[in-house]
Write a protein that holds these residues in place. Structure first.
Motif, short mmCIF file in Angstrom:
data_model
loop_
_atom_site.label_atom_id
_atom_site.label_comp_id
_atom_site.label_asym_id
_atom_site.label_seq_id
_atom_site.Cartn_x
_atom_site.Cartn_y
_atom_site.Cartn_z
N TYR A 66 0.68 -1.25 0.09
CA TYR A 66 -0.11 0.07 0.02
C TYR A 66 0.89 1.36 0.08
O TYR A 66 1.95 1.03 0.69
CB TYR A 66 -0.93 -0.06 1.25
N ALA A 67 0.57 2.12 -0.61
CA ALA A 67 1.05 3.58 -0.49
C ALA A 67 -0.15 4.68 -0.48
O ALA A 67 -1.10 4.35 -1.30
CB ALA A 67 1.79 3.99 -2.04
N ILE A 68 0.43 5.69 0.29
CA ILE A 68 -0.57 6.47 0.57
C ILE A 68 -0.39 8.18 0.59
O ILE A 68 0.61 8.21 0.89
CB ILE A 68 -1.40 6.25 2.14
N ASP A 69 -1.24 8.80 0.27
CA ASP A 69 -1.13 10.35 0.05
C ASP A 69 -1.56 10.95 1.52
O ASP A 69 -2.81 10.63 1.72
CB ASP A 69 -1.87 10.89 -1.01
N LEU A 70 -0.59 11.49 2.10
CA LEU A 70 -0.97 12.01 3.53
C LEU A 70 -2.12 13.00 3.19
O LEU A 70 -2.00 13.67 1.99
CB LEU A 70 0.21 12.72 4.18
#
Length: 305
Positions: A66-70
């Motif tokens: 998973y990669a997330i945009d803060l």
């Protein structure tokens, strides 16, 4: 001869998650395999999930990634809030709890590294490991070392005068307009990337695009006005899971050897590598970082089985 762009450099389509009434963008790739933990990748200041484009595809061969945009960055909402390390810590906590569920290794670069350390330290039951890549965040002592090692990104560019600038509404706006110009972004990247060939038009655009979103200016101002959160040494004293440090040793913003000693002072059982790269080793030397990160997680997991 026409150059061939590797598929790993292409951004992976993601989806949105609602958090506290705000739209949060994230990317998922790969599937959970056996007892292996999932990986959660967290970008640095001004970056986004796109900054992990060279890592997600390769790591997803072995892991659920998973990669997330803060909140306030990338494709996530630019809400008018008081931004701080504590806010992003809460975001990562809830994302892990609601979307990933359990068994997670969190990895972060720069500001994302600080947020990753914060959430893992405060919620040890949710995380199996932490990977920090040229992580930001101040230590309690000594102040002279802290200031030299981790001042805010804009202060690194303009010096102490930026403190006065941020008190003036008009100069805040003009500074923001200046910093989001493509040539300024490229020039800044050239200062912190050891390998200049890694600075592509795509990378510049990935950083510029979110800065044009509605609310981006308010986020920009808020980040530098509000407190960051707990000191790094306080968080390290709370941390209970394995810790891997990946240092881009040619980073002019972070004195890798100096900060390494501070980390070891408070968490001596860590593992670390010094790499031939700048502030963003995951983007500059992705093959090396993917290998070190993946092997460390596999080794850590085999020891716990």
């Amino acid at each position: 001869m026409q150059s061939i762009i590797s598929p790993s450099t292409k951004s992976i389509p993601g989806k949105y998650w609602q958090w506290q009434g705000h739209k949060i963008y994230y990317v998922k790739a790969g599937e959970r395999k056996n007892s292996l933990p999932a990986l959660l990748l967290v970008h640095g200041f001004g970056a986004s999930t796109d900054h992990w484009r060279k890592n997600i595809t390769e790591l997803s061969k072995d892991f659920e990634v998973y990669a997330i945009d803060l909140l306030g960055f990338g494709r996530s909402e630019k809400a008018k809030l008081e931004y701080s390390g504590n806010l992003w810590c809460e975001q990562l906590r809830d994302f892990t709890r609601e979307i990933i569920k359990t068994g997670v290794v969190v990895a972060g670069n720069s500001l994302g590294g600080y947020a990753s350390l914060s959430v893992a330290a405060k919620h040890p039951d949710m995380f199996k490991g932490v990977v920090l890549l040229n992580s930001a965040g101040p230590f309690t002592e000594p102040e002279s070392v802290v200031k030299a090692a981790t001042p805010p990104p804009v202060q690194k560019i303009f010096g102490d005068s930026v403190k006065w600038i941020f008190q003036q509404p008009l100069t805040q706006f003009l500074l923001f307009q200046y910093l989001k110009q493509p040539w300024v972004i490229k020039r800044t990247l050239e200062k912190v990337y050891a390998d200049k060939s890694a600075i592509t038009d795509q990378l510049v655009e990935d950083i510029r695009r979110p800065a044009c979103d509605k609310g981006a200016f308010d986020v920009f101002c808020s980040v530098f006005k509000n407190s960051q959160g707990e000191k790094v040494d306080v968080l390290l004293n709370q941390l209970t899971c394995p810790l891997l440090l990946l240092w881009g040793e040619k980073d002019p913003w972070v004195n890798a050897r100096q900060r390494s000693m501070k980390f070891r002072q408070y968490y001596p059982e860590l593992t670390e590598y010094f790499l031939d790269a700048g502030h963003c080793p995951h983007d500059e030397i992705p093959t090396r970082v993917n290998s070190l990160l993946g092997e460390w997680v596999l080794s850590m997991n085999s020891q716990s089985v």
